[in-house]
Scaffold this motif. Structure first.
Motif, PDB file in Angstrom:
ATOM      1  N   LYS A  47       0.931  -1.034  -0.056  1.00 44.83           N
ATOM      2  CA  LYS A  47       0.013   0.058  -0.015  1.00 44.83           C
ATOM      3  C   LYS A  47       1.062   1.245   0.011  1.00 44.83           C
ATOM      4  N   GLY A  48       0.486   2.423  -0.664  1.00 41.17           N
ATOM      5  CA  GLY A  48       1.205   3.591  -0.717  1.00 41.17           C
ATOM      6  C   GLY A  48       0.450   4.813  -1.025  1.00 41.17           C
ATOM      7  N   GLY A  49       0.698   5.765  -0.596  1.00 39.32           N
ATOM      8  CA  GLY A  49      -0.411   7.174  -0.631  1.00 39.32           C
ATOM      9  C   GLY A  49       0.150   8.146   0.224  1.00 39.32           C
ATOM     10  N   ILE A  50      -0.606   9.155   0.840  1.00 36.80           N
ATOM     11  CA  ILE A  50      -0.385  10.344   1.088  1.00 36.80           C
ATOM     12  C   ILE A  50      -0.790  10.259   2.606  1.00 36.80           C
ATOM     13  N   SER A  51       0.108  11.198   3.408  1.00 31.92           N
ATOM     14  CA  SER A  51      -0.145  11.213   4.761  1.00 31.92           C
ATOM     15  C   SER A  51      -0.366  12.589   5.191  1.00 31.92           C
ATOM     16  N   PHE A  52      -1.228  12.982   6.157  1.00 31.54           N
ATOM     17  CA  PHE A  52      -1.618  14.174   6.561  1.00 31.54           C
ATOM     18  C   PHE A  52      -1.421  14.403   8.027  1.00 31.54           C
ATOM     19  N   ALA A  53      -0.509  15.357   8.306  1.00 27.38           N
ATOM     20  CA  ALA A  53       0.042  15.127  10.009  1.00 27.38           C
ATOM     21  C   ALA A  53      -0.067  16.597  10.305  1.00 27.38           C
ATOM     22  N   ASN A  54      -0.145  16.547  11.583  1.00 25.52           N
ATOM     23  CA  ASN A  54      -0.046  17.858  12.447  1.00 25.52           C
ATOM     24  C   ASN A  54       0.299  17.632  13.830  1.00 25.52           C
ATOM     25  N   GLN A  55       0.599  18.751  14.715  1.00 25.97           N
ATOM     26  CA  GLN A  55       0.951  18.645  16.087  1.00 25.97           C
ATOM     27  C   GLN A  55       0.191  19.534  16.587  1.00 25.97           C
ATOM     28  N   THR A  56      -0.037  19.336  18.153  1.00 28.38           N
ATOM     29  CA  THR A  56      -0.535  20.525  18.981  1.00 28.38           C
ATOM     30  C   THR A  56       0.441  20.689  20.058  1.00 28.38           C
ATOM     31  N   MET A  67      -0.702  23.441  14.962  1.00 25.90           N
ATOM     32  CA  MET A  67      -0.006  23.560  13.840  1.00 25.90           C
ATOM     33  C   MET A  67      -0.871  23.112  12.726  1.00 25.90           C
ATOM     34  N   ASP A  68      -0.529  23.811  11.393  1.00 25.88           N
ATOM     35  CA  ASP A  68      -1.262  23.144  10.194  1.00 25.88           C
ATOM     36  C   ASP A  68      -0.758  21.854   9.742  1.00 25.88           C
ATOM     37  N   TYR A  69      -1.792  21.278   8.994  1.00 25.63           N
ATOM     38  CA  TYR A  69      -1.356  19.945   8.442  1.00 25.63           C
ATOM     39  C   TYR A  69      -0.398  19.995   7.385  1.00 25.63           C
ATOM     40  N   LYS A  70       0.397  19.119   7.255  1.00 24.97           N
ATOM     41  CA  LYS A  70       1.518  18.889   6.462  1.00 24.97           C
ATOM     42  C   LYS A  70       1.397  17.368   5.537  1.00 24.97           C
ATOM     43  N   THR A  71       1.616  17.657   4.446  1.00 28.54           N
ATOM     44  CA  THR A  71       1.507  16.221   3.498  1.00 28.54           C
ATOM     45  C   THR A  71       2.682  15.440   3.461  1.00 28.54           C
ATOM     46  N   GLY A  72       2.701  14.369   3.266  1.00 26.52           N
ATOM     47  CA  GLY A  72       3.964  13.504   3.405  1.00 26.52           C
ATOM     48  C   GLY A  72       3.730  12.216   2.478  1.00 26.52           C
ATOM     49  N   PHE A  73       4.562  11.124   2.630  1.00 27.73           N
ATOM     50  CA  PHE A  73       4.575   9.952   1.804  1.00 27.73           C
ATOM     51  C   PHE A  73       4.277   8.699   2.754  1.00 27.73           C
ATOM     52  N   TYR A  74       3.448   7.759   2.425  1.00 32.05           N
ATOM     53  CA  TYR A  74       3.434   6.629   3.216  1.00 32.05           C
ATOM     54  C   TYR A  74       3.213   5.446   2.422  1.00 32.05           C
ATOM     55  N   SER A  75       3.883   4.195   2.845  1.00 35.09           N
ATOM     56  CA  SER A  75       4.201   3.117   1.997  1.00 35.09           C
ATOM     57  C   SER A  75       4.231   1.860   3.119  1.00 35.09           C
ATOM     58  N   LEU A  76       3.714   0.741   2.962  1.00 37.30           N
ATOM     59  CA  LEU A  76       3.940  -0.350   3.561  1.00 37.30           C
ATOM     60  C   LEU A  76       3.674  -1.481   3.018  1.00 37.30           C
ATOM     61  N   LYS A  98       5.371  11.957   9.302  1.00 41.08           N
ATOM     62  CA  LYS A  98       4.659  12.928   9.875  1.00 41.08           C
ATOM     63  C   LYS A  98       5.419  14.127  10.265  1.00 41.08           C
ATOM     64  N   GLY A  99       4.677  15.252  11.074  1.00 36.13           N
ATOM     65  CA  GLY A  99       5.247  16.225  11.215  1.00 36.13           C
ATOM     66  C   GLY A  99       4.364  17.592  11.365  1.00 36.13           C
ATOM     67  N   PHE A 100       4.513  18.746  10.720  1.00 32.17           N
ATOM     68  CA  PHE A 100       3.625  19.850  10.720  1.00 32.17           C
ATOM     69  C   PHE A 100       4.015  20.880  10.054  1.00 32.17           C
ATOM     70  N   LYS A 119       5.673  33.181   5.533  1.00 33.29           N
ATOM     71  CA  LYS A 119       6.550  32.133   5.003  1.00 33.29           C
ATOM     72  C   LYS A 119       6.249  30.855   5.764  1.00 33.29           C
ATOM     73  N   THR A 120       6.102  29.856   4.812  1.00 33.44           N
ATOM     74  CA  THR A 120       5.584  28.555   5.551  1.00 33.44           C
ATOM     75  C   THR A 120       7.054  27.710   5.876  1.00 33.44           C
ATOM     76  N   PHE A 121       7.127  27.217   7.091  1.00 29.37           N
ATOM     77  CA  PHE A 121       8.008  26.400   7.782  1.00 29.37           C
ATOM     78  C   PHE A 121       7.605  25.173   7.822  1.00 29.37           C
ATOM     79  N   LYS A 122       8.262  24.139   7.207  1.00 31.17           N
ATOM     80  CA  LYS A 122       7.785  22.744   7.291  1.00 31.17           C
ATOM     81  C   LYS A 122       8.958  21.863   7.950  1.00 31.17           C
ATOM     82  N   SER A 123       8.217  20.918   8.870  1.00 29.02           N
ATOM     83  CA  SER A 123       8.970  20.133   9.671  1.00 29.02           C
ATOM     84  C   SER A 123       8.571  18.664   9.240  1.00 29.02           C
TER      85      SER A 123
END
Length: 237
Positions: A47-56, A67-76, A98-100, A119-123
């Motif tokens: 399986k593979g796709g997109i992750s949506f992650a944030n932090q409080t 924090m705002d949601y950040k997209t990433g990769f996901y595969s397993l 994951k991240g934000f 400016k958008t800072f990504k982690s």
């Protein structure tokens, strides 16, 4: 002249029989293991796709930074075990980002009181994830719908960030949580094509600083979701 001792012949025959017996037993055990695996493991897949992650980030001063949601990769890799008519055990092992991200207002030296831009800072925090789940499924001929839930552990492997200073190296490296979601699969003979949505709430606090005389306390928690597609191969027909 070559003479053959009767006892030697008997020992030789006995040795051959014992050797053949071991080989036969080995073959039978191997075939039994293959057959049993085919009965236990119903399918394997990817399986593979997109992750949506944030932090409080919650401070003890009653201030919370969502924090705002950040997209990433996901595969397993995924495997189904012990399938009954409506229940199945599923195990997932793979990689998730994951991240934000956060929009920071930018000002100039000449006019510090005015916001000139954002400016958008990504982690990004990379994890190895392992999730055994119980799936409840219902089949409509070749169409399979299912719900699932189960525990999860994520192990941090690396991170990168746009911030010049950060405290990600102080985050918990192992994060326990829950996996839940739903999916739909279309099966064609021994191949299954699936679409899946999953939620990944964390039980483990990523970072928990107690307040001191010189600093306020901070509690950081995470939340993420994934949307993925995949393919399965059915070992057990």
């Amino acid at each position: 002249m070559l003479t053959i001792n009767g006892n030697s012949v008997i020992h030789l025959i006995t040795f051959i029989i014992k050797t053949m017996k071991k080989q036969v037993i080995t073959i039978i055990l191997a075939l039994t293991m293959i057959y049993s695996t085919g009965q236990v493991v119903e399918s394997i897949g990817f399986k593979g796709g997109i992750s949506f992650a944030n932090q409080t980030w919650k401070y003890t001063s009653d201030f919370t930074n969502q924090m705002d949601y950040k997209t990433g990769f996901y595969s397993l890799l995924t495997a189904n075990f012990f399938k009954t008519k409506h229940l199945c055990l599923t195990t997932d092992l793979g990689f998730i980002q994951k991240g934000f991200q956060e929009e920071i207002p930018m000002t100039s030296e000449e006019f510090p009181e005015f916001i000139s831009s954002y400016k958008t800072f990504k982690s990004t925090i990379n994890y190895l994830t392992f999730a055994p789940k119980l799936s409840v499924n219902y089949d409509f001929d070749n169409l399979i719908t299912y719900l699932f839930v189960g525990p999860r552990i994520d192990i941090q492997t690396s991170y990168n960030t746009d911030y010049q200073t950060n405290n990600f190296n102080e985050f918990n490296k192992s994060v326990w949580g829950l996996t839940y979601g739903a999916g739909i699969e279309y099966r064609i003979k021994s191949i299954g094509i699936l679409l899946e949505f999953a939620g990944y709430p964390d039980f483990t606090t990523l970072k928990n600083d107690e307040p001191t005389e010189t600093s306020t306390g901070l509690k950081i928690t995470g939340q993420s979701y994934t949307i993925s597609t995949g393919i399965k191969y059915y070992i057990s027909q």
